[in-house]
Design a protein around this motif. Structure first.
Motif, PDB file in Angstrom:
ATOM      1  N   UNK A 100      -9.890 -22.126  30.042  1.00 40.26           N
ATOM      2  CA  UNK A 100      -9.895 -21.255  29.018  1.00 40.26           C
ATOM      3  C   UNK A 100      -8.531 -20.722  28.688  1.00 40.26           C
ATOM      4  N   UNK A 101      -8.445 -20.504  27.241  1.00 39.60           N
ATOM      5  CA  UNK A 101      -7.158 -19.906  26.718  1.00 39.60           C
ATOM      6  C   UNK A 101      -5.887 -21.252  26.366  1.00 39.60           C
ATOM      7  N   UNK A 102      -6.181 -22.057  26.632  1.00 46.26           N
ATOM      8  CA  UNK A 102      -5.541 -23.123  26.524  1.00 46.26           C
ATOM      9  C   UNK A 102      -5.692 -23.766  24.817  1.00 46.26           C
ATOM     10  N   UNK A 103      -4.667 -24.344  24.280  1.00 45.97           N
ATOM     11  CA  UNK A 103      -4.895 -24.638  22.696  1.00 45.97           C
ATOM     12  C   UNK A 103      -5.924 -25.570  22.501  1.00 45.97           C
ATOM     13  N   UNK A 104      -6.681 -25.466  21.549  1.00 47.26           N
ATOM     14  CA  UNK A 104      -7.641 -26.641  21.125  1.00 47.26           C
ATOM     15  C   UNK A 104      -9.038 -26.543  22.226  1.00 47.26           C
ATOM     16  N   UNK A 105      -8.946 -25.495  23.223  1.00 47.85           N
ATOM     17  CA  UNK A 105     -10.055 -25.706  24.178  1.00 47.85           C
ATOM     18  C   UNK A 105     -11.315 -25.196  23.465  1.00 47.85           C
ATOM     19  N   UNK A 106     -12.593 -25.522  23.779  1.00 50.79           N
ATOM     20  CA  UNK A 106     -14.063 -25.176  23.472  1.00 50.79           C
ATOM     21  C   UNK A 106     -14.203 -23.565  23.743  1.00 50.79           C
ATOM     22  N   UNK A 107     -14.807 -22.948  22.933  1.00 52.34           N
ATOM     23  CA  UNK A 107     -15.178 -21.476  23.229  1.00 52.34           C
ATOM     24  C   UNK A 107     -16.235 -21.719  24.406  1.00 52.34           C
ATOM     25  N   UNK A 108     -16.066 -21.117  25.431  1.00 59.08           N
ATOM     26  CA  UNK A 108     -16.834 -20.951  26.565  1.00 59.08           C
ATOM     27  C   UNK A 108     -17.144 -19.629  27.215  1.00 59.08           C
ATOM     28  N   UNK A 109     -17.997 -19.175  27.797  1.00 54.43           N
ATOM     29  CA  UNK A 109     -18.181 -17.936  28.376  1.00 54.43           C
ATOM     30  C   UNK A 109     -17.939 -18.113  30.213  1.00 54.43           C
ATOM     31  N   UNK A 110     -18.024 -17.041  30.910  1.00 48.52           N
ATOM     32  CA  UNK A 110     -17.629 -17.108  32.157  1.00 48.52           C
ATOM     33  C   UNK A 110     -18.713 -17.779  33.052  1.00 48.52           C
ATOM     34  N   UNK A 111     -19.900 -18.053  32.454  1.00 49.37           N
ATOM     35  CA  UNK A 111     -21.057 -18.788  32.899  1.00 49.37           C
ATOM     36  C   UNK A 111     -20.865 -20.062  32.749  1.00 49.37           C
ATOM     37  N   UNK A 112     -20.044 -20.656  31.780  1.00 56.23           N
ATOM     38  CA  UNK A 112     -20.209 -22.126  31.381  1.00 56.23           C
ATOM     39  C   UNK A 112     -20.049 -23.059  32.351  1.00 56.23           C
ATOM     40  N   UNK A 113     -18.936 -22.884  33.104  1.00 52.41           N
ATOM     41  CA  UNK A 113     -18.457 -23.808  34.088  1.00 52.41           C
ATOM     42  C   UNK A 113     -19.613 -23.778  35.310  1.00 52.41           C
ATOM     43  N   UNK A 114     -20.182 -22.847  35.574  1.00 52.48           N
ATOM     44  CA  UNK A 114     -21.407 -22.773  36.640  1.00 52.48           C
ATOM     45  C   UNK A 114     -22.457 -23.517  36.109  1.00 52.48           C
ATOM     46  N   UNK A 115     -22.996 -23.280  34.756  1.00 54.18           N
ATOM     47  CA  UNK A 115     -24.013 -23.922  34.077  1.00 54.18           C
ATOM     48  C   UNK A 115     -23.936 -25.442  34.152  1.00 54.18           C
ATOM     49  N   UNK A 116     -22.592 -25.873  33.916  1.00 61.37           N
ATOM     50  CA  UNK A 116     -22.227 -27.217  33.807  1.00 61.37           C
ATOM     51  C   UNK A 116     -22.384 -27.885  35.266  1.00 61.37           C
ATOM     52  N   UNK A 117     -21.702 -27.229  36.177  1.00 59.90           N
ATOM     53  CA  UNK A 117     -21.964 -27.612  37.594  1.00 59.90           C
ATOM     54  C   UNK A 117     -23.203 -27.947  37.938  1.00 59.90           C
ATOM     55  N   UNK A 118     -24.208 -26.786  37.730  1.00 59.73           N
ATOM     56  CA  UNK A 118     -25.830 -26.977  38.132  1.00 59.73           C
ATOM     57  C   UNK A 118     -26.316 -27.912  37.409  1.00 59.73           C
ATOM     58  N   UNK A 119     -25.861 -28.510  35.983  1.00 56.42           N
ATOM     59  CA  UNK A 119     -26.531 -29.531  35.207  1.00 56.42           C
ATOM     60  C   UNK A 119     -26.123 -30.764  36.090  1.00 56.42           C
ATOM     61  N   UNK A 120     -24.989 -30.872  36.278  1.00 59.54           N
ATOM     62  CA  UNK A 120     -24.425 -32.274  36.902  1.00 59.54           C
ATOM     63  C   UNK A 120     -24.975 -32.485  38.171  1.00 59.54           C
TER      64      UNK A 120
END
Length: 927
Positions: free
Chosen positions: A363-383
């Protein structure tokens, strides 16, 4: 047909037990037809059908066969099998086109099958043959008016659909209420099958597409919700709608900025997936295979566009989250019993790197995708779900290779930003499929980079590294390495960092390492008092509303580990502000806090599994000088009980209810299990159950008991049972909710459940069975009666009693009464014998069942003398019992038997029954 219980089987010649193939006097088709007519007149339509069918096998003359087909059509009409009724009537008409009975029966069948025009044609033919037949005249009139009503309704619906679309698509229309009403009407109409089909046939999909293209939120919502109605449970319509709208358009709507529109698109796509998947799960044959292939192709097309949406820069953050949530719901198998995991394998091959792109976003780095505070947790659950869906080592090895290749691609040759992406990916994998996380953590240079970046002066870089260190500390493989290398580093960061966001994460790392001994009081990692200091700081940060919620979440993570220590639990429940701050976080938008909150509450209520060690094994361990786990003095039952009360007072139930409502991937099966454990601890004491129900606990427990891990479902079902036993079920579960409780309670009767769970399940079902016939029917439908019967033979006296009491209430149902008369069944014998047992409570339940059965189903009275020779002495013992309740039950049974049949009454009078009754009748103390 199957003969009714107790009815002797008669062969073709009328002899009992005669077998048709060996009948001494072979029956004729004419005799069988006569028997069929008699059975039909008696109302036994299934047996009549069997007789006509057998007659058909013996009959060769076309005119005879036509009559039999006509008679079978009448049977099928009575049995409500209209397709077969039409087929048989058609065969009769083929022989004689002037057969009015066959024509009339076919018209009745066609009417039920919805083929009104053909039904009218047959009725008109009947009237032309018999113009004065009143029955035919009345039937044609009724059918005509029914068709008129339908046509009127359809033409009315046609004009309504057109009118609604006109209002919605009219750009000049300024009346917002009018537009809203038209949208609502369209959605409601689409929920009914006839309405949905009418919209679909009226060029509705093209018009709905125009609504989507307006880019106006309210019109887009109306279109999406109407499409949900059109697609629900209808595969062919879904396929046609998908072809017309196109997967790219649907994915684009999912990625819009407007949160409600994105959510509505997510719901539509989920419905479409379900409808398409139905086609794959059905067992198709022949030509239908082509349709199956098309479904599979459509599914993959939709999933492909969802995967592309994940890395689309123009997609909104919540659109990305919704795409992840959809993939979690529709890609992995629902149960290991399903053998086909090809969809997961296809997603891993086609889209694993795209999924990792979201997980690696800093989050906050240049060119990063827009995500929410839940995005990483959702990604971890999907993986995690994808990894769990793999069936063999080769599939898992491929998953590991793809993850390692992705991490290397960022780590090597991308300077610092690349290293940060690689470390963020490691964090994401450690929170999901931890085996894959551990593998990439061991890649050369990764761990060194994590440790060196922990000391970075840049807050964003330090955050990424400290979080990775924390997640690595959670995994046993790396914990010893990190204890050796990371503790001092974390302590330094905690003491000297000026940023709370960094200090709080460092603190969580220390908490994780400090709680490695779990609940074992003798295994302390840190010096005396250090754990308490860490917990105090966590509570302080948790209560500080000036800190953002994302950072305060880490304070709960810390407490989730520190509350293994009973001293920390005691201090936490004394701090009402900290408890309420945690409950507020649990209700917030950031759902990644759910697991930490649930873990903390499980620790505070001691609702984790703990087995009492075998005393002999303890002695052996002492002798061998091995470590023996010790319980903290403050983890004794009286302390736990007091903590539960304090949590209840602080409002824990409403927080848990809010957590269960969450439709977020963070509410994983293991998280649901933790919440179920807490609920079970909260309802342990009977006096607390009313409060739990009043705050929404009963409602929250139902979904927990139907979905999640087996342990979680069982714990929730047991909590429901405890509530049902001591509360009024109709108040605890008002309206239709009471019927949803039956299935979880029946699940407690399965043999793999504990004796206590069986007992509580039976007690709860007893309460429900006493309420209404509809509830008894629901219990019957869930196939609980054979299990209840099984427990009537149980050695444990309380379980045996509970099963007998449950059967007593179930006996109010007609189906259960019939079971007691079934040939070869010992049910009635068991009830009579239990009425003579020494255990007074068991006698009361069994004799109560007999009193109920003999009152509601008099044929049982005749059967009682046949089931055991001891029946008279058992009834006399009931009447002579010192218990007024048993005497009353005995008197009711005897009264019913006296009224039922002369031969039974004679047997009762021949015994000493009259003298006993005469004495009882004079007892003024027992009115």
């Amino acid at each position: 047909g199957v003969p009714a219980p107790g009815v002797p089987v008669l062969g073709p010649c009328g002899a009992q037990g005669c077998v048709p193939s060996r009948c001494p006097r072979q029956v004729t088709a004419e005799q069988l037809r006569a028997r069929g007519n008699a059975l039909f007149q008696a109302g036994d339509h299934a047996a009549a059908l069997a007789a006509y069918t057998e007659a058909l096998s013996l009959s060769e003359a076309p005119s005879e066969r036509a009559v039999l087909h006509r008679n079978r059509a009448a049977c099928y009409l009575k049995l409500e099998d209209y397709t077969k009724a039409e087929a048989d009537a058609t065969k009769a008409i083929a022989v004689d086109g002037r057969d009015v009975k066959a024509l009339f029966r076919r018209s009745q069948a066609l009417q039920q099958l919805g083929r009104m025009d053909q039904a009218v044609s047959d009725l008109q033919r009947c009237l032309s043959l018999e113009p004065r037949n009143k029955a035919f005249q009345e039937a044609l009139r009724a059918l005509g008016s029914s068709m008129h009503e339908k046509m009127k309704a359809l033409s009315c619906t046609d004009s309504k659909v057109e009118q609604m679309f006109q209002i919605l698509l009219d750009l000049e229309e300024k009346d917002a209420d009018k537009k809203q009403k038209a949208a609502q009407n369209l959605i409601v109409l689409a929920r009914e099958e006839a309405g949905a089909e009418k919209i679909f046939q009226s060029d509705g999909v093209r018009l709905l597409m125009q609504l989507l293209d307006t880019a106006k939120a309210d019109l887009m919502l109306a279109a999406l919700r109407t499409l949900v109605g059109l697609c629900s449970g209808h595969r062919s319509r879904t396929t046609a709608i998908l072809a017309e709208l196109g997967a790219p358009r649907l994915a684009a709507v999912l990625g819009v900025e407007h949160e409600q529109v994105s959510l509505a698109a997510c719901n539509l796509l989920h419905v479409m997936f379900d409808s398409l998947k139905e086609g794959l799960q059905k067992d198709f044959r022949g030509k239908e295979d082509a349709v199956v292939l098309d479904s599979s192709k459509d599914l993959k097309l939709l999933i492909k566009h969802l995967l592309e949406l994940l890395v689309l820069e123009g997609a909104s953050a919540h659109g990305r989250d919704n795409a992840l949530n959809l993939l979690i719901k529709v890609v992995p198998r629902k149960s290991p019993k399903e053998t086909n995991n090809s969809l997961s394998l296809w997603v891993i091959d086609q889209g694993l790197k795209k999924i990792l792109e979201v997980g690696s976003t800093v989050c906050g780095s240049s060119g990063s995708l827009p995500v929410t505070e839940n995005s990483r947790m959702s990604t971890s659950v999907l993986l995690s779900k994808l990894y769990e869906d793999l069936k063999c080592d080769a599939e898992r090895e491929n998953f590991h290779r793809l993850c390692e290749d992705y991490v290397r691609s960022w780590f090597e040759g991308h300077e610092l930003p690349g290293k940060l992406r690689a470390i963020q990916t490691v964090s994401c994998l450690l929170q999901g499929p931890s085996d894959a996380g551990n593998r990439v953590l061991e890649l050369e240079g990764i761990m060194d980079s994590v440790l060196s970046l922990c000391a970075s002066v840049c807050e964003a870089h330090q955050l990424v590294a400290v979080e990775a260190l924390i997640h690595a500390a959670d995994k046993a493989k790396r914990a010893s390495f990190i204890t050796a290398n990371g503790v001092n580093l974390l302590k330094e960061i905690y003491k000297h960092s000026e940023r709370d966001s960094i200090r709080i994460r460092a603190l969580v790392g220390l908490c994780k390492l400090g709680s490695a001994g779990g609940t074992d009081f003798s295994m302390k990692q840190f010096a005396e008092g250090s754990t308490m200091k860490l917990a105090k700081q966590c509570r302080k940060w948790l209560c500080n509303e000036a800190i953002d919620a994302g950072t305060r979440r880490w304070a709960v993570e810390g407490l989730a580990y520190l509350t293994f220590d009973a001293d920390v639990k005691e201090e936490f429940v004394e701090d009402k502000a900290a408890m309420q701050a945690m409950f507020q976080l649990a209700k917030s938008e950031d759902r990644s806090v759910l697991y930490a909150v649930a873990s903390t509450l499980v620790n505070c209520t001691n609702s984790y599994d703990h087995e009492e060690p075998d005393p002999q094994m303890l002695e052996l361990a002492k002798y061998a000088k091995q470590h023996i786990p010790e319980q903290h003095p403050k983890d004794k039952p009286e302390f736990v009980k007091r903590r539960v009360r304090k949590l209840l007072t602080a409002g824990v139930v409403s927080a848990l209810a809010c957590m269960v409502k969450s439709e977020n991937p963070a509410l994983t099966s293991s998280c649901r299990e933790l919440i179920s454990r807490v609920f079970l601890a909260l309802v342990e004491e009977a006096e607390d159950r009313g409060g739990v129900v009043a705050q929404g606990g009963g409602k929250a427990l139902i979904p927990l008991s139907l979905e999640g891990t087996e342990v979680g479902q069982t714990k929730a079902a047991q909590a429901l049972a405890k509530i049902t036993i001591t509360s009024n079920p109709e108040m605890a579960f008002p309206g239709e909710r009471i019927y949803e409780v039956v299935r979880p309670l029946v699940s407690l009767l399965h043999l793999q459940r504990t004796g206590l769970e069986n007992f509580e399940g039976l007690m709860a079902l007893t309460n429900l069975a006493g309420i209404s016939e509809r509830l008894r029917q629901k219990i019957l439908k869930e196939r609980a009666v054979p299990m209840i019967e099984g427990y009537m033979f149980e050695e444990h006296e309380l379980i045996r009693l509970a099963a007998t009491e449950c059967m007593c209430n179930m006996a109010m149902s007609k189906e259960v009464q019939e079971m007691f008369l079934a040939e070869g069944s010992d049910r009635l014998k068991l009830m009579v014998l239990y009425s003579g047992e020494e255990d007074e409570k068991l006698r009361r339940a069994a004799s109560g069942t007999l009193a109920m059965l003999t009152t509601l189903h008099p044929p049982i009275c005749k059967r009682i003398p046949q089931v055991t020779v001891h029946w008279l002495e058992i009834l006399q013992a009931l009447l002579l019992s010192p218990s007024a309740e048993l005497q009353h039950r005995g008197a009711v049974v005897v009264m019913n038997m006296m009224a039922a049949a002369r031969e039974v009454a004679e047997q009762l009078i021949a015994s000493e029954m009259l003298e006993i009754l005469s004495v009882l009748a004079k007892d003024k103390d027992k009115p």
